[in-house]
Write an enzyme that holds these catalytic residues in place. Structure first.
Site, PDB file in Angstrom:
ATOM      1  N   TRP A 326      15.525 -16.438  82.243  1.00 32.43           N
ATOM      2  CA  TRP A 326      15.515 -14.977  82.093  1.00 32.43           C
ATOM      3  C   TRP A 326      14.888 -14.577  80.765  1.00 32.43           C
ATOM      4  CZ3 TRP A 326      17.481 -11.740  78.377  1.00 32.43           C
ATOM      5  CH2 TRP A 326      17.523 -10.380  78.666  1.00 32.43           C
ATOM      6  N   HIS A 327      15.123 -15.377  79.736  1.00 33.58           N
ATOM      7  CA  HIS A 327      14.630 -15.027  78.405  1.00 33.58           C
ATOM      8  C   HIS A 327      13.125 -15.135  78.282  1.00 33.58           C
ATOM      9  CE1 HIS A 327      18.838 -15.161  77.086  1.00 33.58           C
ATOM     10  NE2 HIS A 327      18.432 -14.516  76.016  1.00 33.58           N
ATOM     11  N   GLY A 328      12.488 -15.896  79.105  1.00 33.72           N
ATOM     12  CA  GLY A 328      11.039 -15.981  78.987  1.00 33.72           C
ATOM     13  C   GLY A 328      10.430 -16.972  79.957  1.00 33.72           C
TER      14      GLY A 328
END
Length: 470
Positions: A326-328
């Site tokens: 989700w973060h990248g």
């Protein structure tokens, strides 16, 4: 539009005046002004992506009504699937398409197959898409689970989805918390205005003085790994720990404070995470809105800890693996998420009691910092090179010259102040707090010092917040 931009300090008073003075007695008009202000705030960056927010808003508004009106759970589940496919599809297309295509090509290359002319997309990642898609998705899920009734006030719902203080980097609000506030008449109070401004001031201190000063040294090292040695990487990683904390927690405080002056309460997103005595405790203190989102909508639906131990450990790991992704769209974030999942599995296997004490705080800080290497590194190759160098070639500490030395001194001073303030909040009563001190001049002097530091040593240049890229 950035909080740390000149245009924001023009925008905010205009919306504030319109909200409280022009529309003070009309809730519908207040929400319209919030909506227009929010779309202006987001559209200032790139108006073309307003269509994505509008589409997500429209889909989940009508999906919510259809779920409630469904004759049975089976039909309701089909409408929920529409929301999930739309929001995850939107997120996947803009954020992960290139990542999966390139990873597929790299995988084929391992077996000797070469793919030429693969179709990748040259699109800009819409700021905040990871946040508002999760926010609208949770609305539909909560309605399906009968935890929430859908609203028929489209303007209020649209204002909830696009509420500008937390639109692009959270906190990720639940509709059960924020939407009822938007649907309810608000009253202006000087106490809320004063408290909101205080939160914003401290948030700007964390961003402009702590984070952006630390970023100068961090970027000098992490963006030129071949020119540095172990001690420099250690110093840069510790500084990055405070950079990302000051950057993201600072954003959250500015968002919470801004919401407060409009009579709305956002959830607490950070609670002094570096005082955690275990990794599991760290994740109850860091980015709380996201941690609880994954807990409620991923971890618990997988079975949580109500299953056999091997499955429980799998649930922990997969939740943090997804959180990393989700973060990248980069393998560095996947490894970062996996590391945190492994930490939690080890804790679950080795420790049955809640851990306390300063030694455990330092051990936890070390583990979190080790994982931050992958989070900050520009590539997995860089991350492994940094780790190898730390353990094999400590070398000399990079000091820099001229402005770099000044920036490092200012960053160290700002971090010392931040640690002192948070130590008092963590271990002492609120009577030590500047904002709550009974002696008025202590409060005034305290805020005067913070404002002076923001103006004198803060980094002004409209630097983006780290979490905008997520």
């Amino acid at each position: 539009m950035l909080f740390n931009s000149l245009v924001f300090f023009v925008f905010l008073p205009i919306v504030f005046v319109g909200y409280w003075l022009v529309s003070n007695k009309n809730l519908k008009l207040q929400n319209i002004i919030l909506l227009i202000g929010s779309y202006t705030f987001y559209g200032w960056w790139d108006y073309r992506f307003l269509s994505l927010i509008a589409a997500s808003t429209i889909v989940d508004y009508f999906v919510g009504l259809r779920i409630e009106g469904a004759k049975n759970k089976s039909i309701g589940k089909k409408w929920l699937l529409v929301s999930i496919l739309f929001n995850i599809g939107l997120l996947g297309f803009f954020k992960y398409y290139n990542f999966f295509v390139e990873s597929w090509i790299d995988s084929l290359a391992l077996f000797g197959y070469t793919v030429n002319n693969a179709w990748t997309l040259k699109v800009i990642l819409p700021v905040g898409i990871s946040f508002y898609t999760f926010q609208t998705l949770s609305y539909s899920i909560d309605i399906y689970k009968e935890k929430l009734k859908p609203t028929r006030d489209f303007i209020a719902f649209a204002a909830f989805v696009s509420f500008f203080p937390q639109l692009v980097a959270g906190p990720i609000e639940r509709a059960s918390n924020l939407l009822p506030q938007i649907l309810t008449k608000r009253k202006f109070t000087y106490q809320a205005l004063s408290y909101g401004i205080k939160l914003m001031i401290w948030g700007f201190f964390m961003k402009l003085v702590v984070a952006d000063r630390a970023a100068i040294y961090v970027n000098a090292v992490y963006n030129n790994v071949e020119n540095h040695e172990g001690l420099s990487f250690i110093a840069a990683t510790v500084l990055f720990a405070f950079q990302i904390y000051g950057d993201f927690a600072g954003y959250s405080l500015i968002a919470i404070g801004t919401a407060k002056i409009f009579g709305l309460d956002l959830m607490t997103n950070f609670r002094r995470p570096y005082f955690a005595a275990s990794v599991s405790e760290f994740w109850t203190r860091w980015h709380i809105s996201l941690s609880t989102w994954f807990k409620d909508y991923v971890y618990i639906p997988l079975g949580g800890n109500r299953v056999a131990k091997p499955r429980w450990l799998f649930n922990l790991f997969i939740t943090f693996l997804i959180s990393g992704l989700w973060h990248g769209a980069n393998w560095t974030f996947v490894i970062w998420g996996a590391l945190n999942g492994i930490y939690l599995i080890i804790e679950a296997l080795l420790f049955k009691k809640t851990r306390k004490g300063l030694i455990n705080v330092f051990v936890t800080f070390f583990l979190i910092n080790f994982a931050w290497i992958f989070f900050r590194a520009n590539s997995t190759e860089n991350a492994f090179y940094i780790i190898k160098t730390i353990f094999t070639s400590p070398g000399r500490l990079y000091i820099g010259s001229g402005d770099d030395i000044t920036a490092s001194i200012y960053a160290t001073l700002a971090i010392a102040i931040l640690v002192l303030v948070e130590t008092k909040k963590e271990y002492f009563t609120t009577q030590f707090s500047i904002s709550n001190n009974r002696i008025e001049y202590v409060r005034l002097v305290g805020y005067a010092v913070v404002i002076f530091m923001i103006l004198y040593i803060g980094v002004f240049g409209e630097s983006q917040f780290i979490y905008f890229q997520f």
